[in-house]
Design a protein around this motif. Structure first.
Motif, PDB file in Angstrom:
ATOM      1  N   ILE A  58       0.830  -1.207   0.000  1.00 25.74           N
ATOM      2  CA  ILE A  58       0.000   0.000   0.000  1.00 25.74           C
ATOM      3  C   ILE A  58       0.863   1.255   0.000  1.00 25.74           C
ATOM      4  O   ILE A  58       0.612   2.196  -0.762  1.00 25.74           O
ATOM      5  N   GLY A  59       1.904   1.275   0.829  1.00 28.67           N
ATOM      6  CA  GLY A  59       2.813   2.425   0.844  1.00 28.67           C
ATOM      7  C   GLY A  59       3.504   2.612  -0.489  1.00 28.67           C
ATOM      8  O   GLY A  59       3.661   3.737  -0.967  1.00 28.67           O
ATOM      9  N   THR A  60       3.886   1.506  -1.103  1.00 30.64           N
ATOM     10  CA  THR A  60       4.505   1.570  -2.434  1.00 30.64           C
ATOM     11  C   THR A  60       3.528   2.135  -3.450  1.00 30.64           C
ATOM     12  O   THR A  60       3.880   3.009  -4.248  1.00 30.64           O
ATOM     13  N   SER A  61       2.287   1.662  -3.428  1.00 29.41           N
ATOM     14  CA  SER A  61       1.282   2.153  -4.370  1.00 29.41           C
ATOM     15  C   SER A  61       1.001   3.636  -4.169  1.00 29.41           C
ATOM     16  O   SER A  61       0.874   4.389  -5.145  1.00 29.41           O
ATOM     17  N   LEU A  62       0.894   4.061  -2.927  1.00 32.93           N
ATOM     18  CA  LEU A  62       0.676   5.493  -2.654  1.00 32.93           C
ATOM     19  C   LEU A  62       1.841   6.328  -3.157  1.00 32.93           C
ATOM     20  O   LEU A  62       1.651   7.362  -3.801  1.00 32.93           O
ATOM     21  N   THR A  63       3.061   5.869  -2.863  1.00 33.54           N
ATOM     22  CA  THR A  63       4.249   6.625  -3.280  1.00 33.54           C
ATOM     23  C   THR A  63       4.348   6.681  -4.798  1.00 33.54           C
ATOM     24  O   THR A  63       4.653   7.732  -5.370  1.00 33.54           O
ATOM     25  N   LYS A  64       4.063   5.572  -5.475  1.00 33.83           N
ATOM     26  CA  LYS A  64       4.071   5.562  -6.947  1.00 33.83           C
ATOM     27  C   LYS A  64       3.025   6.523  -7.506  1.00 33.83           C
ATOM     28  O   LYS A  64       3.280   7.213  -8.502  1.00 33.83           O
ATOM     29  N   ALA A  65       1.863   6.592  -6.877  1.00 33.02           N
ATOM     30  CA  ALA A  65       0.820   7.517  -7.339  1.00 33.02           C
ATOM     31  C   ALA A  65       1.287   8.964  -7.204  1.00 33.02           C
ATOM     32  O   ALA A  65       1.047   9.788  -8.094  1.00 33.02           O
ATOM     33  N   VAL A  66       1.953   9.271  -6.110  1.00 33.80           N
ATOM     34  CA  VAL A  66       2.481  10.626  -5.922  1.00 33.80           C
ATOM     35  C   VAL A  66       3.551  10.928  -6.972  1.00 33.80           C
ATOM     36  O   VAL A  66       3.557  12.003  -7.576  1.00 33.80           O
ATOM     37  N   ILE A  67       4.451   9.978  -7.218  1.00 34.65           N
ATOM     38  CA  ILE A  67       5.504  10.177  -8.225  1.00 34.65           C
ATOM     39  C   ILE A  67       4.886  10.452  -9.592  1.00 34.65           C
ATOM     40  O   ILE A  67       5.297  11.379 -10.300  1.00 34.65           O
ATOM     41  N   GLU A  68       3.910   9.655  -9.984  1.00 35.43           N
ATOM     42  CA  GLU A  68       3.287   9.840 -11.297  1.00 35.43           C
ATOM     43  C   GLU A  68       2.573  11.186 -11.406  1.00 35.43           C
ATOM     44  O   GLU A  68       2.577  11.808 -12.465  1.00 35.43           O
ATOM     45  N   GLU A  69       1.970  11.627 -10.327  1.00 41.13           N
ATOM     46  CA  GLU A  69       1.308  12.940 -10.322  1.00 41.13           C
ATOM     47  C   GLU A  69       2.342  14.064 -10.430  1.00 41.13           C
ATOM     48  O   GLU A  69       2.126  15.059 -11.109  1.00 41.13           O
TER      49      GLU A  69
END
Length: 108
Positions: A58-69
């Protein structure tokens, strides 16, 4: 000496990870401007996953979403973490963050 000030714009985006309608994690992206660059920089802040849901990506997915944004908006993305969080450091480095400097802080 005269010190002038002027208001600059900044924005924030809150990311929320939910399972069955319950928030189990969150992260924030702050988009901050300065006069030195034509694009703003991003600050990744307060990535948090409820303890019972840690280790599930979940932390990885959240961080990836922030990076992509942040990619199309910002010229860099900064993430900070306490020295006592080596697992977080590994996560960030695995996603492409570099150990770049040292953070200094004053708590009020």
């Amino acid at each position: 000496m005269l010190i002038k000030k002027r208001l600059i714009k900044s924005n924030g985006i809150r990311f929320s990870a939910q399972i069955n309608g319950k928030e189990v994690g969150r992260a924030y992206l702050y988009v901050l401007f300065n006069d030195l660059h034509s694009k703003p920089f991003g600050l990744l802040e307060d990535v948090f996953v409820e303890e019972e849901f840690r280790g599930k990506g979940i932390g990885t997915s959240l961080t990836k979403a922030v990076i992509e944004e942040a990619k199309p908006l910002c010229y860099k993305l900064i993430a900070t973490s306490r020295y006592s969080r080596p697992a977080v450091h590994q996560l960030y480095q695995g996603l492409g963050f570099m150990h770049w400097g040292k953070e200094f802080r004053i708590d009020f």
